[in-house]
Design an enzyme around this catalytic site. Sequence first.
Site, PDB file in Angstrom:
ATOM      1  N   LYS A   1       0.788  -1.231   0.011  1.00 21.59           N
ATOM      2  CA  LYS A   1       0.010  -0.059   0.084  1.00 21.59           C
ATOM      3  C   LYS A   1       0.847   1.076  -0.204  1.00 21.59           C
ATOM      4  O   LYS A   1       0.351   2.235  -0.429  1.00 21.59           O
ATOM      5  CB  LYS A   1      -0.932   0.037   1.309  1.00 21.59           C
ATOM      6  CG  LYS A   1      -2.031  -1.010   0.916  1.00 21.59           C
ATOM      7  CD  LYS A   1      -3.278  -0.575   1.975  1.00 21.59           C
ATOM      8  CE  LYS A   1      -4.553  -1.644   1.763  1.00 21.59           C
ATOM      9  NZ  LYS A   1      -5.397  -1.238   2.870  1.00 21.59           N
TER      10      LYS A   1
ATOM     11  N   LYS B   1      -5.289 -10.586  -7.004  1.00 21.51           N
ATOM     12  CA  LYS B   1      -6.535 -10.458  -6.089  1.00 21.51           C
ATOM     13  C   LYS B   1      -7.596  -9.502  -6.423  1.00 21.51           C
ATOM     14  O   LYS B   1      -7.263  -8.638  -6.954  1.00 21.51           O
ATOM     15  CB  LYS B   1      -5.991 -10.071  -4.521  1.00 21.51           C
ATOM     16  CG  LYS B   1      -6.938 -10.003  -3.347  1.00 21.51           C
ATOM     17  CD  LYS B   1      -6.021  -9.814  -2.166  1.00 21.51           C
ATOM     18  CE  LYS B   1      -6.403  -8.337  -1.956  1.00 21.51           C
ATOM     19  NZ  LYS B   1      -6.303  -7.811  -0.823  1.00 21.51           N
TER      20      LYS B   1
ATOM     21  N   LYS C   1     -10.951  -3.554  -4.487  1.00 25.87           N
ATOM     22  CA  LYS C   1     -11.652  -2.571  -4.550  1.00 25.87           C
ATOM     23  C   LYS C   1     -10.759  -1.433  -5.586  1.00 25.87           C
ATOM     24  O   LYS C   1     -11.483  -0.427  -6.016  1.00 25.87           O
ATOM     25  CB  LYS C   1     -11.796  -1.831  -3.210  1.00 25.87           C
ATOM     26  CG  LYS C   1     -12.827  -2.454  -2.326  1.00 25.87           C
ATOM     27  CD  LYS C   1     -12.736  -2.008  -0.943  1.00 25.87           C
ATOM     28  CE  LYS C   1     -13.530  -2.696   0.309  1.00 25.87           C
ATOM     29  NZ  LYS C   1     -13.344  -2.353   1.560  1.00 25.87           N
TER      30      LYS C   1
HETATM   31  P1  AMP Z   1     -11.184  -4.867   3.305  1.00 27.78           P
HETATM   32  O1  AMP Z   1     -12.397  -4.380   2.467  1.00 27.78           O
HETATM   33  O2  AMP Z   1      -9.827  -4.811   3.020  1.00 27.78           O
HETATM   34  O3  AMP Z   1     -11.587  -4.382   4.694  1.00 27.78           O
HETATM   35  O4  AMP Z   1     -11.622  -6.418   3.310  1.00 27.78           O
HETATM   36  C1  AMP Z   1     -12.704  -6.854   4.249  1.00 27.78           C
HETATM   37  C2  AMP Z   1     -12.461  -8.390   4.309  1.00 27.78           C
HETATM   38  O5  AMP Z   1     -12.673  -9.161   3.006  1.00 27.78           O
HETATM   39  C3  AMP Z   1     -11.554  -9.076   4.866  1.00 27.78           C
HETATM   40  O6  AMP Z   1     -11.533 -10.066   5.634  1.00 27.78           O
HETATM   41  C4  AMP Z   1     -10.449  -9.398   3.528  1.00 27.78           C
HETATM   42  O7  AMP Z   1      -9.609 -10.467   4.192  1.00 27.78           O
HETATM   43  C5  AMP Z   1     -11.552 -10.081   2.727  1.00 27.78           C
HETATM   44  N1  AMP Z   1     -11.131  -9.765   1.373  1.00 27.78           N
HETATM   45  C6  AMP Z   1     -10.749  -8.825   0.563  1.00 27.78           C
HETATM   46  N2  AMP Z   1     -10.640  -9.032  -0.649  1.00 27.78           N
HETATM   47  C7  AMP Z   1     -10.587 -10.433  -0.754  1.00 27.78           C
HETATM   48  C8  AMP Z   1     -10.573 -11.174  -1.560  1.00 27.78           C
HETATM   49  N3  AMP Z   1      -9.912 -10.899  -3.175  1.00 27.78           N
HETATM   50  N4  AMP Z   1     -10.827 -12.448  -1.844  1.00 27.78           N
HETATM   51  C9  AMP Z   1     -11.029 -12.883  -0.526  1.00 27.78           C
HETATM   52  N5  AMP Z   1     -11.216 -12.341   0.648  1.00 27.78           N
HETATM   53  C10 AMP Z   1     -11.042 -10.739   0.418  1.00 27.78           C
END
Ligand code: AMP
Length: 354
Positions: A115, A217, A220
């Site tokens: 990041k 991956k 967003k």
């Molecule tokens: P965040 O939006 O970064 O706060 O992520 C929220 C949750 O979604 C966390 O538990 C991440 O590990 C999971 N997550 C985010 N992107 C992915 C992905 N591409 N595959 C699986 N889990 C994800």
Amino acid sequence: MGEFRPLVFSGVQPTGNLHLGNYLGAIRKFVALQDGNDCIYCVVDMHALTAQLVHEDMPGQIRSIAAAFLAAGIDPVKHIVFNQSAVPQHAELAWIFNCVARIGWMNRMTQFKDKAGKDRENASLGLYAYPSLMAADILVYRATHVPVGDDQKQHLELARDIAMKFNMDFADHIRRTGTGIDITVGEEPVHAYFPMVEPLIEGPAPRVMSLRDGTKKMSKSDASDLSRINLMDDEDAIAKKIRKAKTDPEGLPGDIAGLAGRPEADNLVGIYAALADRTKPEILSEFGGQQFSVFKPALIELAIATLAPVTGEMRRLMADPGHIDAVLRDGSARARERAEKTMKEVRDIIGFLQ
Ligand code: AMP
Ligand code: TRP
């Protein structure tokens, strides 16, 4: 030897739209864990400041994550749904953890490196300390189990290191205050105030990959909207994105071994399995030998059938922000009470007068 009372905790940042990775990697697991567990689910709004300080619509972003939790089926009465900033004890414990964690540990965090990118000097101090706040989120409730996607594994290992060092360094104080319990870590007996958190990462889609590139991956921040299915996408968008998803020219193999070296095929099979609540071998025994021209329409149908009710309910909830705010206020009050109980003991262990 005792045991900490099982408690599930997880958090999602209110940054940008939720996608299928968030849903399958995290939120769907949150829902499944509700039966038979005490759960706390948090919109981590303070974490949202680490990468970008000013947000155009912070209240709306916070409400949309809360709405996704509720729409997916989380019960905010039996469990707790709240936003992090409403419970200042998270930040208080994070400060203490900043003094527990070593700079060498933080320097190993791959998410910070990703990041912060090339211009590390210009990254916020908060981005660097992010995993310490994450450890505090969990441990301020002395939670034991944390459902997350695969990308959060290293942060949870850090949370264990922080808990272990705190337990060791303050061992005498913990004993004196009578706040700890005897646990075993590996073979080792430890008198612990904080539990060793267990990551819950398993399942057919612990890391959902981009629909445009099976080695990246789903995220967003990907510039291409075709790379992800957003939770707010309508049926046409879902169908179009799956139809355009990158694949290779071969058909589907009959077993897992046949997915090796085929990241795009592997990803779509994993998504199908996770949506259907089945395993990848089961899906392959059904679709093995078929072409993507057969598999993709089946995946489109399943994705729409699973996501449309969640999307619809999210839209309905977002139309009544007052209701979401009331749910968060109620959750925050209950979370605060639990967090303050921990912090009273932590201040006592450290020796702060209160
Ligand atoms: P965040 O939006 O970064 O706060 O992520 C929220 C949750 O979604 C966390 O538990 C991440 O590990 C999971 N997550 C985010 N992107 C992915 C992905 N591409 N595959 C699986 N889990 C994800
Ligand atoms: N770091 C997590 C993510 O980006 C979000 C998060 C913050 C979290 N605090 C947490 C997840 C505590 C689990 C437990 O996905």
